[in-house]
Design a protein around this motif. Structure first.
Motif, short mmCIF file in Angstrom:
data_model
loop_
_atom_site.label_atom_id
_atom_site.label_comp_id
_atom_site.label_asym_id
_atom_site.label_seq_id
_atom_site.Cartn_x
_atom_site.Cartn_y
_atom_site.Cartn_z
N LYS A 76 -11.45 0.08 -3.44
CA LYS A 76 -10.31 -0.72 -2.99
C LYS A 76 -10.79 -1.98 -2.28
CE LYS A 76 -6.78 1.63 -1.66
NZ LYS A 76 -5.70 1.33 -2.65
N THR A 77 -11.85 -1.85 -1.49
CA THR A 77 -12.40 -3.01 -0.79
C THR A 77 -12.89 -4.06 -1.79
OG1 THR A 77 -13.07 -1.70 1.14
CG2 THR A 77 -14.22 -3.79 0.79
N GLY A 129 -10.45 5.24 -3.88
CA GLY A 129 -11.37 5.27 -2.74
C GLY A 129 -11.43 3.93 -2.03
N MET A 130 -11.80 3.97 -0.75
CA MET A 130 -11.83 2.74 0.04
C MET A 130 -12.91 1.78 -0.44
SD MET A 130 -10.10 1.28 2.34
CE MET A 130 -10.30 -0.39 2.96
N LYS A 131 -14.02 2.29 -0.94
CA LYS A 131 -15.08 1.41 -1.43
C LYS A 131 -14.58 0.58 -2.61
CE LYS A 131 -19.83 1.51 -3.25
NZ LYS A 131 -19.52 0.87 -4.56
N SER A 163 0.84 -1.21 0.00
CA SER A 163 0.00 0.00 0.00
C SER A 163 0.87 1.25 0.00
CB SER A 163 -0.92 0.02 1.22
OG SER A 163 -1.70 1.22 1.22
N SER A 184 -5.32 6.61 8.74
CA SER A 184 -6.57 5.93 9.12
C SER A 184 -7.00 4.94 8.06
CB SER A 184 -7.68 6.96 9.38
OG SER A 184 -7.37 7.78 10.48
N GLN A 185 -6.99 5.36 6.78
CA GLN A 185 -7.38 4.43 5.72
C GLN A 185 -6.34 3.33 5.57
OE1 GLN A 185 -9.31 5.68 2.02
NE2 GLN A 185 -7.83 4.44 0.88
N ALA A 234 -3.99 7.93 1.19
CA ALA A 234 -5.19 8.52 1.80
C ALA A 234 -5.01 8.83 3.28
CB ALA A 234 -6.39 7.60 1.60
N CYS A 243 -6.69 1.43 -6.72
CA CYS A 243 -7.97 2.12 -6.50
C CYS A 243 -7.75 3.31 -5.56
CB CYS A 243 -8.99 1.17 -5.90
SG CYS A 243 -9.58 -0.11 -7.03
N GLU A 293 -7.21 0.80 7.97
CA GLU A 293 -8.44 0.14 7.51
C GLU A 293 -8.13 -0.89 6.43
OE1 GLU A 293 -12.87 1.42 5.77
OE2 GLU A 293 -11.41 2.96 6.32
N GLU A 294 -7.22 -0.53 5.51
CA GLU A 294 -6.80 -1.48 4.47
C GLU A 294 -6.15 -2.71 5.09
OE1 GLU A 294 -4.34 0.19 1.39
OE2 GLU A 294 -5.39 2.11 1.53
#
Length: 287
Positions: free
Chosen positions: A272-273, A268-270, A10, A17-18, A14, A266, A21-22
């Motif tokens: 990327k998820t 955004g987190m959405k 990674s 925090s992200q 971002a 990606c 989350e990743e």
């Protein structure tokens, strides 16, 4: 084709925090490793030992590491002490990935206290040897009290880093996504031969690093790829789950490696998820 491991890399663009989350998602999806990069563009890619400690504390089983430490810009003993401390706190879950790399002249000058490096390749090789000597001597700094360095990886995109890794008995990860990287399976074949000639008893640990996006369809993946604007990172695996499987299988068959590191592009987190989840579901995935 036997299954092999897929790990994640990674950029942390971002923020912290992200990034965490990743890492938590990577842990839940059973990826083998989660590595963070050093670029000093924001707080999520600057102080890697702190970030790795935070990630390891928030996750359960995924191996966490640097992908990698820009060793020319750091004191090798301090890096050895930091990662030995991480290994003490999170046994068998830490990786120390090191690379030569580079930053903009202004940031580099501050980190080096104005010191000029005339031959970065030779300087880097010396820094790696100093780091390993500090760890192996058991007589310097905090390592004199029994600290153990975690597994070390050399990261590169050409033959110099590969040969350095082999000569020192270290694992090697070869990037295909950096602009100018050598895309030739002979690099890994030479690494195997050199490593076995220097350290015949050492296990061979080699991986390939790729960058890309996995989405529900090829068109959706290419649409997300339009948001990628970094000319130094070349997308190498892009498309639907089936397309990514075909591309990763081709890389595996060409390079005959045991692990692939995937840098998800990606934004955004959405998205990327979804991309991370689709990659984790591939039938070649092994954990």
């Amino acid at each position: 084709m036997p299954p092999f491991r897929i790990s994640l890399l990674s950029l942390g663009k971002a923020g912290p925090s992200q990034l965490i989350e990743e890492a938590i998602l990577a842990d839940q999806l059973n990826f083998h490793r989660f590595w963070v990069t050093e670029h000093h563009s924001n707080l999520a890619d600057s102080c890697l030992p702190v970030l790795i400690a935070a990630i390891a504390g928030k996750t359960q089983r995924v191996r966490v590491g640097s992908g990698g430490i820009l060793l020319n810009l750091h004191n090798p003993l301090l890096i050895a002490e930091a990662f030995a401390t991480l290994e003490e706190l999170y046994p068998n879950r830490i990786d120390l990935g090191i690379c030569r790399g580079g930053l903009d002249p202004e940031t580099s000058a501050v980190l080096l206290d104005g010191k000029k490096i005339t031959n970065p390749v030779e300087y880097y090789a010396d820094r790696v040897r100093v780091l390993l000597a500090a760890a192996n001597s058991g007589q310097l700094g905090g390592l004199a009290k029994g600290g153990v360095l975690p597994g070390a990886w050399v990261l590169g995109q050409g033959v110099n880093s590969m040969r350095l890794a082999a000569s020192l008995g270290l694992a090697y990860s070869h990037s295909l996504f950096h602009a100018g990287a050598i895309d030739d399976p002979q690099v890994i074949r030479e690494y195997h031969l050199l490593l076995k000639s220097h350290f015949p008893e050492n296990p061979v640990h080699a991986s390939i690093a790729v960058a890309g996006i996995c989405a529900e369809t090829d068109s959706a993946a290419n649409l997300l790829l339009d948001q990628h604007t970094n000319d130094f990172i070349i997308p190498t695996v892009v498309g639907s789950q089936r397309s990514c499987l075909e591309q990763l299988t081709e890389i595996y068959e060409q390079y005959q490696i045991e692990e692939i590191h995937f840098l998800d592009l990606c934004q955004g987190m959405k998205d990327k998820t979804e991309s991370m989840t689709l990659i984790s579901e591939l039938p070649l995935f092994n954990e």
